[in-house]
Design an enzyme around this catalytic site. Structure first.
Site, PDB file in Angstrom:
ATOM      1  N   PRO A  86      45.515  68.613  19.762  1.00 22.69           N
ATOM      2  CA  PRO A  86      44.709  69.250  18.711  1.00 22.69           C
ATOM      3  C   PRO A  86      44.715  70.770  18.842  1.00 22.69           C
ATOM      4  O   PRO A  86      44.351  71.305  19.886  1.00 22.69           O
ATOM      5  CB  PRO A  86      43.303  68.689  18.918  1.00 22.69           C
ATOM      6  N   GLU A  87      45.161  71.431  17.784  1.00 24.71           N
ATOM      7  CA  GLU A  87      45.115  72.891  17.727  1.00 24.71           C
ATOM      8  C   GLU A  87      44.085  73.279  16.675  1.00 24.71           C
ATOM      9  O   GLU A  87      43.337  72.423  16.201  1.00 24.71           O
ATOM     10  CB  GLU A  87      46.522  73.429  17.407  1.00 24.71           C
ATOM     11  N   ARG A 130      44.038  60.364  28.285  1.00 27.27           N
ATOM     12  CA  ARG A 130      44.570  60.972  29.508  1.00 27.27           C
ATOM     13  C   ARG A 130      43.545  61.699  30.363  1.00 27.27           C
ATOM     14  O   ARG A 130      43.915  62.282  31.383  1.00 27.27           O
ATOM     15  CB  ARG A 130      45.729  61.899  29.136  1.00 27.27           C
TER      16      ARG A 130
END
Length: 266
Positions: free
Chosen positions: A2-3, A108
């Site tokens: 996500p940016e 993760r």
DNA sequence: AATGGGACCTGCGCGC
DNA sequence: TGCGCGCAGGTCCCAT
């Protein structure tokens, strides 16, 4: 992954979905994602408080709460917020006053949750450079002129300019026809101006399409964003450049996969 | 100052 | 078919 566009998408959806609601209960399924304070204090500080305000700083989400504290969320690569959720794969779930769940997922375990008295004092936030929308072309050009580092890693440096990650750096450089390995200061004034425009245009278009779902990103509803189908180079190794048909190349730059067209980008 | 590597993690896709 | 390996990328940290 996500940016800025993905986090902005989630922020806007959170405003519609949970602003003003109260957190009734916090279920912690994986304590590792809670960086501070300790789990019990984290749960206590979030229980029976109302969500007063929702902010985004670069790739960071901030929920300001009625007790004066703030929940600071960095999704890193695989973090997701899903509402209404089912708790199935969540690391932390928030039961809201409408009885629905806000799920925080993170395959993760890189993502970070913090409950802070003052998010402005967080070191990472203090170190953030300006977002592309906070500066003008003249300022951007001046920032680049002193920099000898390669342009692509520089665009991803959050202390230099914030909100851009691997994907949008590659896309913006392609659109500006700038090779990712060029020293930043070597760009002509015209190239710098075009790059600045393409960075902003790419981010805006991505927000309009609710972000790029490559890997794990989803909108708050759990459905994917659809900007990935408009990517011109990212994750297109070996496929023909959409402008000149030359195969898109992938190189490692600063340890990151970097996609570009060797013919279009000089 | 710039660069490179490793660490943090998990799951996927690849080659053998 | 099954297994081991490399890889994915946001950020920090250390070394050169």
């Amino acid at each position: 992954m996500p940016e800025l566009p993905e986090v902005e998408t989630i922020k806007r959806e959170l405003e519609k979905a949970i602003l003003g609601k109260k957190i009734l209960e916090v279920c912690v399924h994986h304590p590792k994602v809670i960086r501070e304070p300790k789990v019990e204090k984290f749960k206590k500080g979030l229980t029976a408080v109302t969500i007063k305000n929702i902010l985004r700083k670069a790739k960071v989400l901030i929920l300001e709460l009625s007790n004066g504290k703030s929940l600071v969320i960095h999704l890193k690569m695989t973090g997701q917020l899903v509402y209404p959720g089912n708790g199935q794969k969540s690391r932390v779930s928030f039961r809201l006053s409408d009885k629905k769940l806000l799920d925080f997922n993170d395959q993760r375990l890189f993502a970070e949750l913090r409950l802070l008295d003052d998010w402005r004092k967080l070191k990472f936030i203090q170190g953030l450079g300006p977002e592309p929308f906070d500066i003008n072309a003249g300022q951007f050009k001046a920032m680049l002129s002193q920099k000898k580092s390669k342009i692509k890693p520089l665009l991803m440096d959050q202390t230099f300019i914030s909100g851009i990650g691997n994907l949008y750096a590659a896309e913006a450089l392609f659109r500006a026809k700038v090779h990712p390995q060029r020293p930043a200061s070597s760009l002509s004034e015209k190239e710098k101006e075009l790059l600045f425009k393409e960075i902003k245009d790419t981010l805006i278009e991505a927000i309009q399409h609710k972000g790029s779902s490559v890997d794990q990103y989803v909108q708050l509803s759990g459905s994917p964003g659809d900007y990935a189908k408009y990517h011109k180079v990212y994750d297109r190794k070996g496929k023909p450049c959409l402008v000149c048909k030359t195969p898109v190349q992938r190189i490692a730059l600063g340890g990151r996969g970097t996609y570009f067209c060797p013919k279009c980008q000089k």
